[in-house]
Motif scaffolding. Structure first.
Motif, PDB file in Angstrom:
ATOM      1  N   LEU A  24     -11.515 -59.765  12.824  1.00  0.00           N
ATOM      2  CA  LEU A  24     -12.071 -58.534  13.388  1.00  0.00           C
ATOM      3  C   LEU A  24     -11.241 -58.167  14.600  1.00  0.00           C
ATOM      4  O   LEU A  24     -11.109 -58.960  15.538  1.00  0.00           O
ATOM      5  N   HIS A  25     -10.657 -56.971  14.595  1.00  0.00           N
ATOM      6  CA  HIS A  25      -9.862 -56.492  15.721  1.00  0.00           C
ATOM      7  C   HIS A  25     -10.668 -55.510  16.553  1.00  0.00           C
ATOM      8  O   HIS A  25     -11.214 -54.536  16.024  1.00  0.00           O
ATOM      9  N   THR A  26     -10.730 -55.773  17.845  1.00  0.00           N
ATOM     10  CA  THR A  26     -11.502 -54.930  18.763  1.00  0.00           C
ATOM     11  C   THR A  26     -10.629 -54.372  19.881  1.00  0.00           C
ATOM     12  O   THR A  26     -11.150 -53.898  20.884  1.00  0.00           O
ATOM     13  N   ASP A  27      -9.323 -54.434  19.704  1.00  0.00           N
ATOM     14  CA  ASP A  27      -8.396 -54.004  20.753  1.00  0.00           C
ATOM     15  C   ASP A  27      -7.684 -52.697  20.402  1.00  0.00           C
ATOM     16  O   ASP A  27      -6.690 -52.339  21.028  1.00  0.00           O
ATOM     17  N   HIS A  42     -12.039 -52.776  13.292  1.00  0.00           N
ATOM     18  CA  HIS A  42     -11.799 -52.888  11.862  1.00  0.00           C
ATOM     19  C   HIS A  42     -11.592 -54.354  11.507  1.00  0.00           C
ATOM     20  O   HIS A  42     -11.290 -55.176  12.368  1.00  0.00           O
ATOM     21  N   VAL A  43     -11.763 -54.646  10.245  1.00  0.00           N
ATOM     22  CA  VAL A  43     -11.668 -56.017   9.758  1.00  0.00           C
ATOM     23  C   VAL A  43     -10.513 -56.120   8.779  1.00  0.00           C
ATOM     24  O   VAL A  43     -10.411 -55.333   7.830  1.00  0.00           O
ATOM     25  N   HIS A  44      -9.624 -57.090   9.009  1.00  0.00           N
ATOM     26  CA  HIS A  44      -8.522 -57.361   8.094  1.00  0.00           C
ATOM     27  C   HIS A  44      -8.906 -58.532   7.193  1.00  0.00           C
ATOM     28  O   HIS A  44      -9.285 -59.604   7.681  1.00  0.00           O
ATOM     29  N   VAL A  45      -8.795 -58.312   5.906  1.00  0.00           N
ATOM     30  CA  VAL A  45      -8.995 -59.367   4.908  1.00  0.00           C
ATOM     31  C   VAL A  45      -7.696 -59.482   4.125  1.00  0.00           C
ATOM     32  O   VAL A  45      -7.243 -58.504   3.518  1.00  0.00           O
ATOM     33  N   VAL A  46      -7.082 -60.658   4.142  1.00  0.00           N
ATOM     34  CA  VAL A  46      -5.837 -60.864   3.398  1.00  0.00           C
ATOM     35  C   VAL A  46      -6.085 -61.953   2.351  1.00  0.00           C
ATOM     36  O   VAL A  46      -6.605 -63.024   2.680  1.00  0.00           O
ATOM     37  N   VAL A  47      -5.732 -61.646   1.106  1.00  0.00           N
ATOM     38  CA  VAL A  47      -6.009 -62.575   0.005  1.00  0.00           C
ATOM     39  C   VAL A  47      -4.768 -62.757  -0.858  1.00  0.00           C
ATOM     40  O   VAL A  47      -3.832 -61.956  -0.809  1.00  0.00           O
ATOM     41  N   GLY A 100       3.877 -63.447   5.103  1.00  0.00           N
ATOM     42  CA  GLY A 100       4.044 -64.432   6.163  1.00  0.00           C
ATOM     43  C   GLY A 100       3.927 -63.815   7.548  1.00  0.00           C
ATOM     44  O   GLY A 100       3.365 -64.422   8.470  1.00  0.00           O
ATOM     45  N   ARG A 101       4.439 -62.598   7.707  1.00  0.00           N
ATOM     46  CA  ARG A 101       4.363 -61.919   9.007  1.00  0.00           C
ATOM     47  C   ARG A 101       2.958 -61.445   9.334  1.00  0.00           C
ATOM     48  O   ARG A 101       2.630 -61.225  10.504  1.00  0.00           O
ATOM     49  N   ALA A 102       2.123 -61.282   8.320  1.00  0.00           N
ATOM     50  CA  ALA A 102       0.771 -60.772   8.547  1.00  0.00           C
ATOM     51  C   ALA A 102      -0.032 -61.667   9.487  1.00  0.00           C
ATOM     52  O   ALA A 102      -0.880 -61.186  10.235  1.00  0.00           O
ATOM     53  N   ALA A 103       0.241 -62.970   9.446  1.00  0.00           N
ATOM     54  CA  ALA A 103      -0.486 -63.888  10.323  1.00  0.00           C
ATOM     55  C   ALA A 103      -0.232 -63.550  11.783  1.00  0.00           C
ATOM     56  O   ALA A 103      -1.145 -63.621  12.618  1.00  0.00           O
ATOM     57  N   GLY A 104       0.995 -63.182  12.125  1.00  0.00           N
ATOM     58  CA  GLY A 104       1.305 -62.847  13.505  1.00  0.00           C
ATOM     59  C   GLY A 104       0.515 -61.663  13.999  1.00  0.00           C
ATOM     60  O   GLY A 104       0.006 -61.665  15.128  1.00  0.00           O
ATOM     61  N   HIS A 105       0.388 -60.633  13.151  1.00  0.00           N
ATOM     62  CA  HIS A 105      -0.369 -59.441  13.540  1.00  0.00           C
ATOM     63  C   HIS A 105      -1.869 -59.715  13.553  1.00  0.00           C
ATOM     64  O   HIS A 105      -2.559 -59.443  14.530  1.00  0.00           O
ATOM     65  N   ASN A 106      -2.381 -60.250  12.453  1.00  0.00           N
ATOM     66  CA  ASN A 106      -3.825 -60.423  12.327  1.00  0.00           C
ATOM     67  C   ASN A 106      -4.385 -61.440  13.305  1.00  0.00           C
ATOM     68  O   ASN A 106      -5.499 -61.279  13.820  1.00  0.00           O
TER      69      ASN A 106
END
Length: 244
Positions: free
Chosen positions: A169-172, A177-182, A50-56
């Motif tokens: 895709l994070h560019t900061d 890098h690309v985060h894929v959450v499944v 659930g917290r991953a959404a905040g970061h990604n």
């Protein structure tokens, strides 16, 4: 020019040897090292997923973000597939115990920091530890999006659209890098072991993830080598490079 060669032409030179996923080497003159493909894997229980959404989704600042002047793009984050709250809700319902793995986070990266950034410099009496990006704007996105497109193609084939929580895709940070959450749903049940049970299955998974990325931006993958470390949002990799 082959797909994925733009960065090499602009930054590293005009000639290199690249290798497609079919294993055939294509000679382009001088042999130059290809960027390394890495895939970080991190299993998540319900609360962490659930917290991953905040970061990604960059709903809040993270410790791994660099100063804005060091970002590759002004946005810092580019949505490839939107966050799917319904998929996480379904996975939680399938969970039979509190410590069940309800999600898996994959971090795709092609090339180390030095592939994407110039060496650290001293500018105006101040050390720019991260180094300036070699490419910015559309030229950068053309390259970074190839990694994102490969990651998206793999995730759709490997897990199906209904089980993808989000792709970003994070560019900061120091390297794009690309985060894929499944959600690891197989035959109607949570089965993370179906993909991650043992070194052999993890190696096979990494190879399958590498193939569609390599088809778009040539990169190396060494079977049996250690994979990428799980993404740690507390660390800004740019701090690892210092002036001699």
């Amino acid at each position: 020019a082959p797909q994925g060669s733009k960065l090499w032409y602009k930054v590293l030179g005009e000639h290199f040897i690249y290798r497609h996923s079919d294993g055939k080497a294509k000679n382009r003159g001088h042999c130059m090292s290809l960027p390394k493909f890495s895939l970080g894997i991190h299993k998540m229980q319900s609360a962490e997923a659930g917290r991953a959404a905040g970061h990604n989704c960059r709903l809040h600042k993270t410790a791994s973000q660099l100063p804005k002047e060091a970002w590759f793009t002004p946005e810092g984050r580019h949505e490839i597939m939107p966050w799917n709250h319904a998929a996480l809700k379904r996975a939680r319902k399938l969970s039979g115990r509190k410590d069940a793995v309800v999600a898996i986070s994959f971090s795709f990266q092609v090339g180390e920091q030095g592939y994407w950034r110039h060496p650290p410099i001293e500018k105006g009496g101040k050390v720019v530890k991260e180094g300036l990006p070699k490419l910015t704007g559309k030229a950068f996105l053309d390259e970074a999006n190839k990694v994102a497109e490969g990651a998206r193609a793999w995730a759709l084939k490997e897990f199906g659209a209904d089980n993808i929580l989000g792709i970003d895709l994070h560019t900061d940070e120091s390297s794009p890098h690309v985060h894929v959450v499944v959600t690891p749903v197989n035959d109607g049940a949570l089965q993370a072991k179906h993909w991650l049970d043992g070194r052999a299955r993890c190696a096979q998974l990494r190879r399958r993830a590498w193939i569609p990325v390599n088809d778009r931006i040539p990169c190396t993958y060494t079977a049996g080598a250690a994979g990428g470390a799980p993404h740690d949002e507390r660390l800004a990799a740019g701090k690892a490079l210092q002036l001699a």
